[in-house]
Scaffold this motif. Structure first.
Motif, short mmCIF file in Angstrom:
data_model
loop_
_atom_site.label_atom_id
_atom_site.label_comp_id
_atom_site.label_asym_id
_atom_site.label_seq_id
_atom_site.Cartn_x
_atom_site.Cartn_y
_atom_site.Cartn_z
N ASP A 138 -11.84 -5.00 -15.95
CA ASP A 138 -11.73 -3.55 -16.01
C ASP A 138 -12.24 -3.10 -17.38
N THR A 139 -13.29 -2.29 -17.40
CA THR A 139 -13.88 -1.87 -18.68
C THR A 139 -13.05 -0.82 -19.40
N VAL A 140 -12.08 -0.25 -18.75
CA VAL A 140 -11.20 0.72 -19.40
C VAL A 140 -10.06 0.02 -20.14
N THR A 141 -9.41 -0.91 -19.46
CA THR A 141 -8.25 -1.60 -20.05
C THR A 141 -8.61 -2.96 -20.63
N HIS A 142 -9.81 -3.47 -20.37
CA HIS A 142 -10.29 -4.80 -20.78
C HIS A 142 -9.52 -5.93 -20.09
N GLU A 143 -8.73 -5.62 -19.08
CA GLU A 143 -7.97 -6.63 -18.34
C GLU A 143 -8.90 -7.40 -17.40
N PHE A 144 -8.77 -8.72 -17.41
CA PHE A 144 -9.52 -9.54 -16.47
C PHE A 144 -8.77 -9.53 -15.15
N LEU A 145 -9.41 -8.99 -14.11
CA LEU A 145 -8.78 -8.87 -12.79
C LEU A 145 -8.89 -10.17 -12.01
N SER A 146 -9.99 -10.91 -12.22
CA SER A 146 -10.16 -12.21 -11.59
C SER A 146 -11.25 -12.98 -12.32
N VAL A 147 -11.17 -14.29 -12.23
CA VAL A 147 -12.23 -15.17 -12.75
C VAL A 147 -12.54 -16.18 -11.65
#
Length: 108
Positions: A72-81
């Motif tokens: 997520d480019t807003v929160t920088h959270e990795f949603l999946s790898v």
């Protein structure tokens, strides 16, 4: 410091990784047929969305393997790898990267 879940090594600090750009960019079928404008579009122009974005990353200070991530480019959270050889994930996924990596470890 942010933790990134490598599909092979598990969670590591972000300084061990390098960003590799937008994921899932297909190489032109016939690059010699492209004019300068089309070649420039392929080389330099990438999406810049607000929200989930498919990216390429390399674990340069670890296993040195490339993988794709949905971040997520807003929160920088990795949603999946996931392994870059795997199918492209849905852009609407909400599972945290750590949970996804644990699921892959169990599946080995």
């Amino acid at each position: 410091m942010q933790l990134i879940a490598c599909p092979w090594c598990g969670e590591r600090e972000e300084i061990e990784f390098h960003y590799g750009g937008q994921a899932h960019i297909a190489y032109p079928d016939d690059p010699y047929a492209l004019d300068d404008e089309q070649w420039a579009q392929y080389v330099f122009f990438r999406d810049n969305p607000k929200g989930p974005f498919a990216e390429r990353w390399v674990h340069s200070a670890g296993c040195r393997r490339w993988f794709n991530a949905l971040r997520d480019t807003v929160t920088h959270e990795f949603l999946s790898v996931h392994d870059n050889r795997a199918e492209r994930p849905s852009r609407t996924g909400t599972a945290p990267a750590a949970q996804h990596a644990e699921g892959q470890e169990a599946g080995r």
